[in-house]
Design a protein around this motif. Sequence first.
Motif, short mmCIF file in Angstrom:
data_model
loop_
_atom_site.label_atom_id
_atom_site.label_comp_id
_atom_site.label_asym_id
_atom_site.label_seq_id
_atom_site.Cartn_x
_atom_site.Cartn_y
_atom_site.Cartn_z
N GLY D 126 0.80 -1.23 0.00
CA GLY D 126 0.00 0.00 0.00
C GLY D 126 0.83 1.27 0.00
O GLY D 126 0.29 2.37 -0.05
N GLU D 127 2.14 1.11 0.07
CA GLU D 127 2.98 2.31 0.00
C GLU D 127 4.22 2.02 -0.84
O GLU D 127 4.61 0.87 -1.01
N LEU D 128 4.83 3.07 -1.38
CA LEU D 128 6.01 2.86 -2.22
C LEU D 128 7.12 2.26 -1.35
O LEU D 128 7.27 2.59 -0.18
N ILE D 129 7.86 1.33 -1.96
CA ILE D 129 8.83 0.52 -1.20
C ILE D 129 10.22 1.15 -1.25
O ILE D 129 10.67 1.57 -2.31
N GLU D 130 10.89 1.18 -0.10
CA GLU D 130 12.29 1.61 -0.09
C GLU D 130 13.19 0.39 -0.24
O GLU D 130 14.00 0.30 -1.13
N GLU D 131 12.98 -0.57 0.69
CA GLU D 131 13.83 -1.76 0.67
C GLU D 131 12.95 -2.97 0.35
O GLU D 131 11.94 -3.17 1.01
N TYR D 132 13.35 -3.75 -0.62
CA TYR D 132 12.50 -4.82 -1.11
C TYR D 132 12.70 -6.12 -0.35
O TYR D 132 13.64 -6.86 -0.60
N HIS D 133 11.79 -6.40 0.59
CA HIS D 133 11.82 -7.68 1.28
C HIS D 133 11.05 -8.72 0.48
O HIS D 133 10.18 -8.39 -0.31
N VAL D 134 11.39 -9.99 0.72
CA VAL D 134 10.67 -11.09 0.08
C VAL D 134 10.03 -11.95 1.18
O VAL D 134 10.73 -12.43 2.08
N LEU D 135 8.73 -12.11 1.10
CA LEU D 135 8.02 -12.99 2.04
C LEU D 135 7.93 -14.40 1.48
O LEU D 135 7.86 -14.58 0.25
N GLY D 136 7.88 -15.37 2.36
CA GLY D 136 7.76 -16.74 1.90
C GLY D 136 6.58 -17.46 2.51
O GLY D 136 6.05 -17.06 3.55
N ALA D 137 6.13 -18.49 1.81
CA ALA D 137 5.16 -19.45 2.36
C ALA D 137 5.55 -20.80 1.78
O ALA D 137 6.04 -20.87 0.64
N VAL D 138 5.37 -21.85 2.54
CA VAL D 138 5.84 -23.17 2.12
C VAL D 138 4.78 -24.23 2.41
O VAL D 138 3.82 -23.98 3.13
N THR D 139 5.00 -25.40 1.83
CA THR D 139 4.08 -26.50 2.11
C THR D 139 4.60 -27.39 3.23
O THR D 139 3.91 -28.31 3.66
N ASP D 140 5.81 -27.12 3.69
CA ASP D 140 6.44 -27.96 4.71
C ASP D 140 7.43 -27.09 5.47
O ASP D 140 8.30 -26.45 4.86
N ALA D 141 7.32 -27.06 6.78
CA ALA D 141 8.16 -26.16 7.58
C ALA D 141 9.65 -26.45 7.36
O ALA D 141 10.49 -25.55 7.53
N ASP D 142 9.99 -27.67 6.95
CA ASP D 142 11.40 -28.01 6.70
C ASP D 142 12.01 -27.19 5.56
O ASP D 142 13.23 -27.12 5.43
N LEU D 143 11.17 -26.64 4.72
CA LEU D 143 11.69 -25.87 3.58
C LEU D 143 12.16 -24.48 3.99
O LEU D 143 12.81 -23.77 3.21
N LYS D 144 11.85 -24.07 5.22
CA LYS D 144 12.08 -22.68 5.60
C LYS D 144 13.56 -22.32 5.81
O LYS D 144 13.98 -21.22 5.44
N GLY D 178 1.86 -34.05 -2.32
CA GLY D 178 3.15 -34.45 -1.78
C GLY D 178 4.34 -33.73 -2.41
O GLY D 178 5.48 -34.14 -2.27
N LEU D 179 4.07 -32.62 -3.12
CA LEU D 179 5.16 -31.84 -3.69
C LEU D 179 5.71 -30.85 -2.66
O LEU D 179 4.98 -30.43 -1.76
N ASP D 180 6.97 -30.49 -2.82
CA ASP D 180 7.54 -29.39 -2.03
C ASP D 180 7.30 -28.10 -2.78
O ASP D 180 7.84 -27.91 -3.87
N ALA D 181 6.51 -27.21 -2.20
CA ALA D 181 6.18 -25.99 -2.92
C ALA D 181 6.45 -24.77 -2.05
O ALA D 181 6.20 -24.78 -0.84
N THR D 182 6.99 -23.74 -2.69
CA THR D 182 7.36 -22.50 -2.01
C THR D 182 6.74 -21.33 -2.76
O THR D 182 6.77 -21.31 -3.99
N CYS D 183 6.20 -20.37 -2.03
CA CYS D 183 5.76 -19.14 -2.69
C CYS D 183 6.69 -18.02 -2.24
O CYS D 183 6.90 -17.82 -1.04
N LEU D 184 7.27 -17.33 -3.20
CA LEU D 184 8.13 -16.19 -2.92
C LEU D 184 7.39 -14.93 -3.34
O LEU D 184 7.03 -14.78 -4.52
N MET D 185 7.14 -14.04 -2.39
CA MET D 185 6.35 -12.85 -2.67
C MET D 185 7.16 -11.59 -2.40
O MET D 185 7.51 -11.29 -1.26
N GLY D 186 7.46 -10.87 -3.46
CA GLY D 186 8.19 -9.62 -3.30
C GLY D 186 7.27 -8.52 -2.80
O GLY D 186 6.17 -8.35 -3.32
N GLU D 187 7.71 -7.80 -1.81
CA GLU D 187 6.91 -6.65 -1.38
C GLU D 187 6.84 -5.63 -2.51
O GLU D 187 7.83 -5.37 -3.20
N THR D 188 5.68 -5.06 -2.69
CA THR D 188 5.47 -4.08 -3.76
C THR D 188 4.33 -3.17 -3.33
O THR D 188 3.48 -3.58 -2.53
#
Lengths: 252, 252, 252, 252
Positions: D126-144, D178-188
């Motif tokens: 909702g606001e212009l970004i200064e520093e671009y963080h990337v958020l994650g979500a996974v299907t298995d905590a071991d992927l973190k 049963g796949l290992d899946a990760t979502c990488l979300m760039g802040e924007t």
Amino acid sequence: MDAIEIETVAEPTLSDPVLVEGLPGVGHVGKLAAEYLLEEFESELVRRVYADEFPPQVSIDEEGVAELVCAEFHAVETAGRDLLVLTGDHQAGSNAGHYHLTESFLDIAEGMGVADLYALGGVPTGELIEEYHVLGAVTDADLKADLEAEDVEFREDEPAGGIVGVSGLLLGIGRRRGLDATCLMGETSGYLVDPKSARAVLEVLEAVLDFELDYESLEDRAEEMEEVVGKIQEMQNQGAQMPTDDDLRYIG
Amino acid sequence: MDAIEIETVAEPTLSDPVLVEGLPGVGHVGKLAAEYLLEEFESELVRRVYADEFPPQVSIDEEGVAELVCAEFHAVETAGRDLLVLTGDHQAGSNAGHYHLTESFLDIAEGMGVADLYALGGVPTGELIEEYHVLGAVTDADLKADLEAEDVEFREDEPAGGIVGVSGLLLGIGRRRGLDATCLMGETSGYLVDPKSARAVLEVLEAVLDFELDYESLEDRAEEMEEVVGKIQEMQNQGAQMPTDDDLRYIG
Amino acid sequence: MDAIEIETVAEPTLSDPVLVEGLPGVGHVGKLAAEYLLEEFESELVRRVYADEFPPQVSIDEEGVAELVCAEFHAVETAGRDLLVLTGDHQAGSNAGHYHLTESFLDIAEGMGVADLYALGGVPTGELIEEYHVLGAVTDADLKADLEAEDVEFREDEPAGGIVGVSGLLLGIGRRRGLDATCLMGETSGYLVDPKSARAVLEVLEAVLDFELDYESLEDRAEEMEEVVGKIQEMQNQGAQMPTDDDLRYIG
Amino acid sequence: MDAIEIETVAEPTLSDPVLVEGLPGVGHVGKLAAEYLLEEFESELVRRVYADEFPPQVSIDEEGVAELVCAEFHAVETAGRDLLVLTGDHQAGSNAGHYHLTESFLDIAEGMGVADLYALGGVPTGELIEEYHVLGAVTDADLKADLEAEDVEFREDEPAGGIVGVSGLLLGIGRRRGLDATCLMGETSGYLVDPKSARAVLEVLEAVLDFELDYESLEDRAEEMEEVVGKIQEMQNQGAQMPTDDDLRYIG
């Protein structure tokens, strides 16, 4: 549950019955008219039609008992022809749903011996009505003479946008099935539930189907609406806006 | 994936269980009440129901792990009857979807021995509530006496628009299947997540199903909401608008 | 009724016919152009296509007779190639409906020997047009030379949003079936039914399909629209807003 | 045409490929990132997926040639792992459509040997970004652990509303398979096409999949956007509104 489910409640023997449809629409003209037939004549519930295209909803009756929304067919005996009256509180929620429901309605009606039908409705004029005309549309030009004798008007290309919903499809699909179908549309402002327009439509139906109605209780209803109209006109004179559809839902 | 997919997580033996449903709706009353049962009693997840009519969405838990949106059945043991509690974060996205989901929910419940059910929800009053009444609707008038003994109110033709969504269909379709179904609707403003209304509904359920709940943590939640209400009233006094549904999503 | 129902009205023998489609769209350019072919040449109705994805509606003709909405194929004989002209008053009501209808249209056309097609339409410019250019899109770059010789313009990545509806799919699916398909889009403001844009499109078609049209009655129609445009410009000069789609429906 | 149609364009042999998805979404972050992989590495189109749930539309290329909208899989060879990159211009038009498309996408990927996947997208701040963080979500905590080592952030219950669309379902349904899946979300910001956010996401992918990218042309794109941002900030300072989605469509 199938997409459409038909519940047989009774299986009376009808003699050359005519289908009369009155589902919700402009000014609730068709619905008022059809329900008035059920109130004034002896009637028997014969079919309920449930459909997953109806809203996911139950109605609650005066006892607090829930009933799944459905359309209903009642058999009605008159001094004239036997009627099969189709009523309900809802139309379908999608284009395809309208087609499938109408097909089912026609299947039921034909299964009970129906070869001709009247779809009842209103046509919006956008202004409060002084004299209530009834517009007609038919599946065969030969049907017009009898209706014109009862002052039903056929105006070139009216209603302009055609006829929408189950009423329209009963003519469109009915014609393709070889049925004689007529739509009777009472002029109505479109802003209010309109018992006077319903009466105008019923008077045509009386004449062409050869039965007689007493309009006393419909008159009472009309007088209540007159009061509402009076109040609205007052409000308008004071600069307020016309009521919205939502307002009218409560008035209805 | 089929349109609806049922995942069996556990297969406990339940003794004459009663289904209790609390999906999202007005004031989140039903959802709060059902989830409170899961918090306060020992419960076991027994079924997940996935559906392509749910939003195409995963929820992210506190660990960052994604889970496909679903509805869940939990088995709950109480001092009174065994409960089968249906919760979730979503309703279906279409008319037909609501019907099909409700059919699946009833299939699961009947498969686990359910013969009666309680659908929990809220009924919007449009104003902040002083005293929390609970409205009822049933599939059989015989069910009313026990509920009225617990101050459940049956008001003629209320709620006016009937009951919409899975709660409504659990009654409508449940009745057609011969189940005894009751809808308990806590009065709520409709503007806010309403733990007090959820408590009112749970107190009826306690009495009719013969179990006992401690409301401490629900009280905490209610106090938080009181503060929100206080702030909103302040805002209103300063001429601001009521919060929109979107605002409330965050409050909820 | 099936989801799509094809009614065979006549079964003429056509020699290497070309499909010409003109359904409603921007400025009604395609529809005007296709219907003009039916008016100016001898034509025979050969197929009606009914679909539950069309609006649930009947149109009412000048006699008060109802007809279920449908798309129609007419066979048209010209001095040049035989035409199969596809017209109608509606597009489908959903994404999937568009795909299924287009498949049916192509099945019919291919069944009658069609190997190439022209989809006619308009491209909105947002301003009143002085000189009417025609944009093109094709399924095969080899088709461009003949069109460019008739001043059809191919502009990089135009129209920007691609081509939507049956016209677009006739190219997209037509290409996958190995047909030669061309879309001719007359520039039009997008605010008004535009007979001049339809003429520009027809003039290209005349040249590439080798027939000749007299534009007298289309000119009459264009002059009527000029008057409307004149009035709108006057209104704009007085600060009024551009007419909405709904206004134009009545003008059209 | 079936509801979903898969066209096999090439059948390369891939060694333990990883699926990388970048369809349109917030800030077009995922789409920009996935398309950048196709530009920078050697890639081969292997599958096209057509669906009647996509808009009924063709895109027009720089030559004026129409192509039916579809999603595409490209095989991409890198110094690290082989990639299978899924791109396209559209998401499905309904809840069910999203589910069915995602199932097809996973069928294709699994058929080519995929056992893990990365869904790329943006998360609006909702606001212009200064520093671009990337958020994650996974299907298995071991992927973190591996992702956190690359500064991917896992924040409790973020994004708040879960992950919507194909990206979300790739995790939700992928996990059930049963796949290992990760979502990488760039802040924007969510207001603009955001190449800088796409770069932030790609830098994580570089590290975890062990390849290297040159960001020169993405930087050029980012600089163009900086100018747009500058102009918007200027406009805001002058009291103008933020651009709407429609405005941005043209900027994008």
